[in-house]
Design a protein around this motif. Structure first.
Motif, short mmCIF file in Angstrom:
data_model
loop_
_atom_site.label_atom_id
_atom_site.label_comp_id
_atom_site.label_asym_id
_atom_site.label_seq_id
_atom_site.Cartn_x
_atom_site.Cartn_y
_atom_site.Cartn_z
N THR A 118 -15.62 -1.89 157.32
CA THR A 118 -15.07 -0.55 157.14
C THR A 118 -15.93 0.47 157.89
O THR A 118 -17.09 0.21 158.21
CB THR A 118 -14.96 -0.16 155.65
OG1 THR A 118 -14.15 1.00 155.52
CG2 THR A 118 -16.31 0.07 155.01
N GLU A 119 -15.33 1.59 158.15
CA GLU A 119 -16.03 2.71 158.79
C GLU A 119 -15.98 3.88 157.81
O GLU A 119 -14.90 4.30 157.39
CB GLU A 119 -15.32 3.06 160.09
CG GLU A 119 -16.02 4.09 160.92
CD GLU A 119 -15.33 4.25 162.27
OE1 GLU A 119 -15.96 3.90 163.28
OE2 GLU A 119 -14.17 4.70 162.30
N SER A 169 -12.74 -3.00 151.86
CA SER A 169 -12.54 -3.08 153.31
C SER A 169 -11.84 -1.82 153.80
O SER A 169 -11.45 -0.95 153.01
CB SER A 169 -11.69 -4.31 153.64
OG SER A 169 -10.37 -4.12 153.18
N GLU A 170 -11.64 -1.76 155.11
CA GLU A 170 -11.00 -0.60 155.72
C GLU A 170 -9.59 -0.37 155.18
O GLU A 170 -9.13 0.76 155.08
CB GLU A 170 -10.96 -0.79 157.24
CG GLU A 170 -10.94 0.48 158.00
CD GLU A 170 -11.65 0.35 159.33
OE1 GLU A 170 -12.40 1.28 159.65
OE2 GLU A 170 -11.44 -0.65 160.03
N SER A 175 -20.88 2.79 159.57
CA SER A 175 -19.99 1.65 159.37
C SER A 175 -20.69 0.60 158.52
O SER A 175 -21.91 0.56 158.44
CB SER A 175 -19.59 1.03 160.71
OG SER A 175 -18.89 1.96 161.51
N TRP A 205 -19.33 4.34 149.29
CA TRP A 205 -18.63 3.10 149.60
C TRP A 205 -18.46 2.33 148.30
O TRP A 205 -19.42 2.12 147.57
CB TRP A 205 -19.41 2.28 150.63
CG TRP A 205 -18.70 1.00 150.99
CD1 TRP A 205 -17.39 0.88 151.37
CD2 TRP A 205 -19.26 -0.30 151.02
NE1 TRP A 205 -17.11 -0.43 151.63
CE2 TRP A 205 -18.23 -1.18 151.42
CE3 TRP A 205 -20.51 -0.82 150.74
CZ2 TRP A 205 -18.43 -2.55 151.55
CZ3 TRP A 205 -20.71 -2.18 150.88
CH2 TRP A 205 -19.69 -3.02 151.28
#
Length: 86
Positions: A36-37, A56-57, A26, A52
């Motif tokens: 985010t995860e 954000s998620e 995460s 990444w």
């Protein structure tokens, strides 16, 4: 391993697992809020790579700055500082 750091477009997150197991990866901001995860599942033995892109998620672009990558594997916690640059 995370690279490049600092990053602009995409951070590569890569690690080798000695055996198949559950992994959680995460990203947290400086206030400690999870933004985010990236991974929350059983992963296979061997090299695993994720990315990444500073979002954000829900897919919204985040502000440049310092973030923390948190990895949980076999009950151990690893934190790594990453810098999202302009």
């Amino acid at each position: 391993m995370t690279f490049p750091n600092p990053f602009r477009d995409r951070l590569n997150v890569s690690f080798e697992l000695p055996k198949s197991d559950f992994v959680n990866v995460s990203v947290y901001d400086l206030s400690g809020k999870r933004v985010t995860e990236l991974v929350n599942e059983d992963l296979p033995q061997g090299n695993n790579t994720f990315y990444w892109e500073g979002k954000s998620e829900n897919g919204q672009p985040l502000n440049p700055g310092v973030y923390f990558l948190r990895v949980i594997y076999q009950g151990k916690l690893l934190m790594r500082k990453v810098v999202f640059a302009n």
